[in-house]
Write a protein that holds these residues in place. Structure first.
Motif, mmCIF file in Angstrom:
data_model
loop_
_atom_site.group_PDB
_atom_site.id
_atom_site.type_symbol
_atom_site.label_atom_id
_atom_site.label_comp_id
_atom_site.label_asym_id
_atom_site.label_seq_id
_atom_site.Cartn_x
_atom_site.Cartn_y
_atom_site.Cartn_z
ATOM 1 N N GLY A 76 0.794 -1.224 0.000
ATOM 2 C CA GLY A 76 0.000 0.000 0.000
ATOM 3 C C GLY A 76 0.822 1.268 0.000
ATOM 4 N N THR A 97 3.479 7.342 1.225
ATOM 5 C CA THR A 97 2.323 7.056 2.057
ATOM 6 C C THR A 97 2.653 5.868 2.950
ATOM 7 O OG1 THR A 97 1.386 5.563 0.400
ATOM 8 C CG2 THR A 97 0.749 7.890 0.269
ATOM 9 N N ALA A 148 2.133 2.147 4.812
ATOM 10 C CA ALA A 148 1.615 0.830 4.464
ATOM 11 C C ALA A 148 0.195 0.678 5.011
ATOM 12 C CB ALA A 148 2.515 -0.261 5.043
ATOM 13 N N ASP A 149 -0.594 -0.149 4.355
ATOM 14 C CA ASP A 149 -1.989 -0.328 4.756
ATOM 15 C C ASP A 149 -2.112 -0.813 6.199
ATOM 16 O OD1 ASP A 149 -2.787 0.429 2.225
ATOM 17 O OD2 ASP A 149 -2.889 -1.619 1.471
ATOM 18 N N PHE A 150 -1.127 -1.532 6.698
ATOM 19 C CA PHE A 150 -1.195 -2.126 8.027
ATOM 20 C C PHE A 150 -0.303 -1.398 9.039
ATOM 21 C CE2 PHE A 150 1.569 -4.368 5.131
ATOM 22 C CZ PHE A 150 2.791 -4.388 5.787
#
Length: 211
Positions: free
Chosen positions: A83, A113, A115-117
């Motif tokens: 992500g 940005t 990471a998604d987690f």
């Protein structure tokens, strides 16, 4: 222990001289990794067991004949399956001072940005240490990390390099570099919080002999 990871990488690039003063280059790279990506030295760090990364690098070098100087510019776009989206802009100016000496001031701007987690951390008065916001030990998320390298931040690098031709075969070169990153410098205006600014200074010296 008993963990493995394998990565396959491929890249394709094209370089073209569009004039006697201009050089253009485009490189597309792809990486596919499978296996263990978690950091065993960090608490609460569980990452997906696959990571796909795509990078596009564009370069333009322009030589100004009247000044005998060269401007080197670059743009790098990056995206991965975690992500993260990142952008890098680089500028270098090669300026001769006399026949044998050159200086190379440079600047690099970077943003990414999270990471998604990635999980923000806040100081927990009960545990007495920073802890992920909203973390429930009874129902932990599938993936989680607090690694600042996977957070959202922006960074600036300033450097000054030189190259000195000792004789026909030998060249002495060096560079001093200053780097700093902060969450609030992320270009999307939504950088990660709770992290102290990170700073680094480096000095490089090299000696080259042509055969």
């Amino acid at each position: 222990v008993d963990e493995r990871r394998s990565t396959q990488q491929a890249s394709f690039g094209v370089t073209r001289a569009t004039s006697r003063a201009d050089l253009l280059q485009a490189t597309l790279a792809y990486s596919d990794g499978r296996g263990y990506f978690s950091d065993p030295y960090k608490v609460l760090d569980v990452r997906p067991r696959a990571r796909r990364q795509t990078t596009l690098l564009l370069r333009w070098n322009h030589h100004v004949e009247d000044w005998s100087t060269t401007l080197r510019t670059s743009y790098r776009a990056y995206v991965d399956s975690f992500g993260i989206q990142a952008h890098t802009i680089g500028l270098e100016w090669v300026a001769p001072l006399g026949r044998d000496f050159k200086i190379v001031p440079a600047m690099r701007l970077y943003t990414q940005t999270a990471a998604d987690f990635y999980s923000e951390a806040r100081y927990d008065p009960v545990r007495g240490e920073p802890f992920p916001v909203g973390y429930d030990p009874a129902n932990p998320p599938r993936y989680i990390t607090q690694d600042q390298r996977l957070s959202s931040f922006g960074a600036i690098t300033l450097s000054l390099g030189f190259a000195y031709t000792l004789e026909r075969e030998w060249t002495l070169d060096g560079k001093i570099e200053a780097y700093e990153q902060r969450g609030r410098w992320a270009w999307d205006g939504d950088g990660s919080t709770g992290l102290a600014p990170f700073r680094a200074r480096s000095l490089q010296v090299g000696l080259t002999r042509r055969f």
